[in-house]
Scaffold this motif. Structure first.
Motif, PDB file in Angstrom:
ATOM      1  N   LYS A 114       0.826  -1.210   0.000  1.00 23.56           N
ATOM      2  CA  LYS A 114       0.000   0.000   0.000  1.00 23.56           C
ATOM      3  C   LYS A 114       0.861   1.261   0.000  1.00 23.56           C
ATOM      4  O   LYS A 114       1.657   1.482   0.913  1.00 23.56           O
ATOM      5  CB  LYS A 114      -0.949   0.005   1.207  1.00 23.56           C
ATOM      6  N   LYS A 115       0.675   2.048  -1.035  1.00 23.03           N
ATOM      7  CA  LYS A 115       1.531   3.222  -1.194  1.00 23.03           C
ATOM      8  C   LYS A 115       1.029   4.362  -0.325  1.00 23.03           C
ATOM      9  O   LYS A 115      -0.169   4.589  -0.221  1.00 23.03           O
ATOM     10  CB  LYS A 115       1.527   3.655  -2.662  1.00 23.03           C
ATOM     11  N   LYS A 116       1.938   5.056   0.282  1.00 25.33           N
ATOM     12  CA  LYS A 116       1.566   6.262   1.015  1.00 25.33           C
ATOM     13  C   LYS A 116       1.096   7.323   0.024  1.00 25.33           C
ATOM     14  O   LYS A 116       1.661   7.437  -1.065  1.00 25.33           O
ATOM     15  CB  LYS A 116       2.780   6.798   1.760  1.00 25.33           C
ATOM     16  N   PRO A 117       0.094   8.114   0.378  1.00 23.04           N
ATOM     17  CA  PRO A 117      -0.406   9.089  -0.594  1.00 23.04           C
ATOM     18  C   PRO A 117       0.634  10.169  -0.940  1.00 23.04           C
ATOM     19  O   PRO A 117       0.671  10.641  -2.057  1.00 23.04           O
ATOM     20  CB  PRO A 117      -1.625   9.694   0.093  1.00 23.04           C
ATOM     21  N   VAL A 162      12.389  15.827  -2.438  1.00 19.16           N
ATOM     22  CA  VAL A 162      11.412  15.595  -3.498  1.00 19.16           C
ATOM     23  C   VAL A 162      10.119  15.117  -2.844  1.00 19.16           C
ATOM     24  O   VAL A 162      10.144  14.233  -1.995  1.00 19.16           O
ATOM     25  CB  VAL A 162      11.903  14.510  -4.475  1.00 19.16           C
ATOM     26  N   ILE A 163       9.027  15.746  -3.225  1.00 17.56           N
ATOM     27  CA  ILE A 163       7.718  15.313  -2.721  1.00 17.56           C
ATOM     28  C   ILE A 163       6.920  14.825  -3.915  1.00 17.56           C
ATOM     29  O   ILE A 163       6.827  15.507  -4.937  1.00 17.56           O
ATOM     30  CB  ILE A 163       6.982  16.459  -2.015  1.00 17.56           C
ATOM     31  N   SER A 164       6.342  13.657  -3.757  1.00 22.98           N
ATOM     32  CA  SER A 164       5.677  13.013  -4.877  1.00 22.98           C
ATOM     33  C   SER A 164       4.275  12.608  -4.435  1.00 22.98           C
ATOM     34  O   SER A 164       4.109  12.016  -3.373  1.00 22.98           O
ATOM     35  CB  SER A 164       6.506  11.787  -5.242  1.00 22.98           C
ATOM     36  N   GLU A 192      -4.770  18.817   1.798  1.00 24.57           N
ATOM     37  CA  GLU A 192      -5.519  19.080   0.572  1.00 24.57           C
ATOM     38  C   GLU A 192      -5.995  17.792  -0.105  1.00 24.57           C
ATOM     39  O   GLU A 192      -7.163  17.665  -0.449  1.00 24.57           O
ATOM     40  CB  GLU A 192      -4.647  19.899  -0.382  1.00 24.57           C
ATOM     41  N   ILE A 193      -5.095  16.842  -0.287  1.00 23.21           N
ATOM     42  CA  ILE A 193      -5.503  15.675  -1.081  1.00 23.21           C
ATOM     43  C   ILE A 193      -6.399  14.725  -0.313  1.00 23.21           C
ATOM     44  O   ILE A 193      -7.148  13.966  -0.894  1.00 23.21           O
ATOM     45  CB  ILE A 193      -4.299  14.904  -1.695  1.00 23.21           C
ATOM     46  N   SER A 194      -6.356  14.782   1.009  1.00 21.80           N
ATOM     47  CA  SER A 194      -7.268  13.924   1.753  1.00 21.80           C
ATOM     48  C   SER A 194      -8.516  14.698   2.149  1.00 21.80           C
ATOM     49  O   SER A 194      -9.328  14.221   2.914  1.00 21.80           O
ATOM     50  CB  SER A 194      -6.576  13.394   2.997  1.00 21.80           C
ATOM     51  N   ALA A 195      -8.647  15.949   1.613  1.00 24.78           N
ATOM     52  CA  ALA A 195      -9.762  16.822   1.975  1.00 24.78           C
ATOM     53  C   ALA A 195      -9.868  16.986   3.484  1.00 24.78           C
ATOM     54  O   ALA A 195     -10.943  17.139   4.038  1.00 24.78           O
ATOM     55  CB  ALA A 195     -11.066  16.318   1.376  1.00 24.78           C
ATOM     56  N   LYS A 196      -8.712  16.912   4.135  1.00 17.66           N
ATOM     57  CA  LYS A 196      -8.693  17.184   5.574  1.00 17.66           C
ATOM     58  C   LYS A 196      -8.855  18.687   5.771  1.00 17.66           C
ATOM     59  O   LYS A 196      -8.515  19.477   4.896  1.00 17.66           O
ATOM     60  CB  LYS A 196      -7.351  16.733   6.173  1.00 17.66           C
TER      61      LYS A 196
END
Lengths: 512, 512
Positions: free
Chosen positions: A3-6, A96-98, A149-153
């Protein structure tokens, strides 16, 4: 299952910069760079060739950065000597942030508002996947923003509350008790990460809970502003707002420093806005340059929507011709009760003190200085270049009273009773005393006229009908004709002032 | 001298995407990609290897994109067959923009707010120089934004004014006459690029001047909203605000479409806000998703700062317990004059019509429906799930009058004179008639109570003392105690409504 970390954060990278002139346009140069690194067994993570400025950036692991520079220096020794290649060097300490996102623009806006500069960014048109390269000193902050942002937190807004007196305490209580609902409804997570008084500061990067008063007893500090700037940087906190609920000039003087360090400002403290006009304008330039906001709705009329209203009317070209009002909730209370009842003046004043309506130094209110400052704040909203000394204050107290020290003053206030009683009795029938501030004259010129004075007005006029500690403001404009816009309501008190400060915090947070 | 342009735009580029799995991590793959392109004499502008998702992006000129894909497909034929390389394809129609900036975060925020997605971005840490790759359909918009920012030119905000009636005309005049000062003071260049009525639209990407009325006679359109969306895309206009000054449901129904297409919304039109609650909430979700704002301060009380005040009080946790007021400027005028003078009711109404205070269909005002809608707008600001049918309207006109057509109505208004005269005479001494809206009950529950009715009030009460066409609003809250926040002022008329709309435009523009 793998399972990849977001959001992936890869630390300890370095950018190798290779700079030359038109030489780089030649076919084959890129290949030589690449080949020589490959032969040196240096794994290359990301290669970017600049288009207009001829240069190439290559991303490698930090520990091979020196080797990479050495290997390229050797390969291009001839070109370095001839000047065709100008320099080869590395920029270390980048990460680097991916991650994948569906809302790229929103995310970039949030990173930008937090002064996060991606040095490299890569996103293919069809793809939700993004790589950005940022400085290591900002990587965790960037990850926090991206994850929210990406988890709509909920987005976190960090509040540093400077001042823990009555207004500060009320504000903290209000924020804590509304935080959950705001998180639900507005997806905003308001965290109070610092509470300071003039001597001490208490800091918690996770935000204080309801026990903040017990916790707020720890760290001595010379400058709360500098402490929160350091703290914010150390913990890479995003969306920072400094909230000044003191009356201190020292705290206000740190506003430019706070703005330069990425803080938005909310203040109930009038000190900065009544500085000589040069300083006033300088701060506004700094705010513009650093893209920061500074709101101070509570400088006049506590939580009443006065400053924002005037600001928008003025900016939209409405010709404001006069602003008049009972500016001070404490003086409203004092004269409303003195006029309506039979108590001596000094006893009415004591009642106002007991209700927490007055400044710590009573003379701030009774001298008219506080009203004068409020008039000045409004005058400057209209782009007038007035100074505090331009306000004509008609004091209702004998001078000798105002010139003694604060303690003597409170003790000798009774000496004024007779004088005020005389003023009260000498009015026409059906009249009452009101302390009124008035900004008038040619408000299109360089300076307006500002007066503060005790007036005898008919009890059935809008001023005469005031009660409690209500303030009253009349804004006269051309479009609105003879009838002014009138705003009436509680203009003093810790609860309503804190509520107004809270409103400013929300105004800023909403556009974060 | 070879003077370089500050912003370089290189068009007709393509991104070649090479996608594989862990295979790409192997030393040598990058080299093969690179070498094969070099041998094919394909000049590579920008190479980016993704770090986490294994893929490589290479920028080439559009006309060699097919060749590049063919050449790589040949080189990696074996790996494509085995599945180690998943696909090789190109994304055409991209442009490279190259420039230097000192204010990178501000710039990124502005690009993001305009939904400009750089696909690649490259900036070395020490360098002011930036390259970004964007879609060709956005390249000129991006250049405009970048040029404005790096030359500190005013930022352009493009306004599409839907509706050119009295409010629309007043607004356009106000914007045109204030534009120069706003450009100076706020570095905002407000341009009106579209003016529409229900049948026609006139468009000008450079913005209209004072001759807009003569120009505004040209292009027939079925939907102004769709026309401005197309126009904005065609000319790549940034910072777009749609301003609805109609009363049309058809126009309001386009709000979601406008928001999805990057427009912020300002509206004096209540139609959307009184839709069934489902639609009301849907729009707000769309706005959130697309990061757009929707302001409608003039829905209630024209330019008076009512909605923003209520919104902030409510959001900051202040317990609002009641909102009561004379909500309608026209009904204020009518009952103030009817109560104070000796004219028959129908003549007073005609006076209001002549002053331009009423809706085109008078019955909107006199039926109480307009007040009901305003009450509903406020109720929903407090998160109540009320519907229009929940408003109890106590009409002061006989039903048969309200049910005839508009023309018959105006002619037969006199029939109501006797009834109204009777109401007036049957009051207690010192009382006057006021048409009052009231939102009360448990405002923490699911629904509040809403009443609209004619009341007889003491002439010396705050309601009784109203004059002109002033509205009056009382906001009762817990912190503010028994005395409400009271806001009084002109609540109708084209000038003040336009001024309020202008204020909303500035609120949005300031945070652009």
């Amino acid at each position: 299952m793998n399972k990849k970390k977001p959001v992936q954060l890869l630390r300890d990278k370095a950018i190798i910069r290779f700079e030359g002139k038109d030489f780089l346009g030649e076919v084959g140069v890129d290949g030589r760079i690449f080949r020589s690194l490959t032969y040196a067994r240096i794994s290359v993570g990301l290669i970017v060739q600049q288009v207009a400025e001829k240069g190439i950036s290559v991303l490698v692991n930090s520990h091979v950065a020196d080797d990479a520079v050495a290997c390229l220096t050797k390969e291009f020794a001839a070109e370095l000597a001839s000047g065709a290649v100008s320099q080869i060097f590395h920029i270390s300490g980048v990460s680097v942030i991916s991650f994948a996102t569906d809302d790229f623009p929103q995310l970039m806006a949030e990173l930008a508002r937090n002064s996060i500069y991606p040095m490299l960014l890569n996103r293919s048109g069809a793809d939700r996947q993004l790589n950005i390269v940022v400085g290591a000193g900002q990587d965790q902050k960037a990850v926090n923003i991206i994850e929210a942002e990406i988890s709509a937190k909920p987005k976190t807004v960090h509040l540093a509350v400077l001042g823990n007196g009555r207004v500060g305490s009320a504000l903290i209580d209000q924020v804590l008790s509304s935080a959950e609902e705001i998180r639900q409804r507005k997806k905003l997570d308001l965290k109070i990460i610092a509470v300071a008084d003039s001597k001490e500061i208490v800091l918690d990067k996770n935000g204080f809970g309801s026990r903040w008063k017990e916790e707020a007893e720890s760290m001595p500090t010379a400058s709360a502003a500098e402490a929160v700037i350091r703290f914010g940087r150390l913990h890479q906190l995003e969306n920072l707002i400094a909230v000044d609920v003191t009356t201190s000039v020292d705290v206000a003087e740190k506003y430019p420093l706070l703005a330069e360090n990425g803080f938005d400002l909310v203040s109930s403290n009038k000190s900065y806005n009544v500085l000589p006009i040069g300083g006033y304008r300088d701060l506004r330039q700094i705010l513009r340059k650093h893209n920061r906001r500074y709101l101070y709705e509570t400088n006049v009329g506590a939580g009443l929507p006065l400053i924002d209203t005037i600001k928008l009317l003025h900016l939209s070209g409405e010709n404001i011709t006069r602003i008049r009002g009972v500016f001070s909730g404490s003086l409203s209370y004092i004269f409303n009760h003195f006029s309506a009842g039979n108590l001596p003046f000094s006893q009415v004043v004591n009642g106002a003190v007991k209700r927490g309506l007055t400044h710590e130094d009573l003379r701030e209110d009774l001298s008219g200085k506080d009203v004068a400052r409020k008039l000045l704040v409004l005058a400057r909203e209209l782009d007038l270049a007035n100074e505090l000394k331009d306000v004509r204050i008609d004091s209702f107290l004998p001078k000798r009273l105002l010139n003694c020290n604060a303690e003597e003053f409170e003790q000798s206030l009774q000496k004024a009773d007779e004088h005020l009683e005389e003023l009260k009795q000498n009015q026409q029938p059906g009249h009452v005393l009101r302390y009124i501030g008035d900004l008038h004259g040619d408000l299109h010129g360089d300076k307006g006229l500002m007066d503060v004075a005790l007036h005898s007005v008919p009890v059935m006029s809008s001023f005469g009908r005031l009660s409690g500690s209500d303030s009253l403001f009349e804004i006269y404009t051309e479009s609105y004709g003879e009838n002014p816009i009138t705003i009436i309501g509680a203009g003093a008190g810790a609860q309503v002032t804190a509520r107004g400060v809270f409103g400013d915090i929300l105004r800023i947070s909403e556009t974060k």
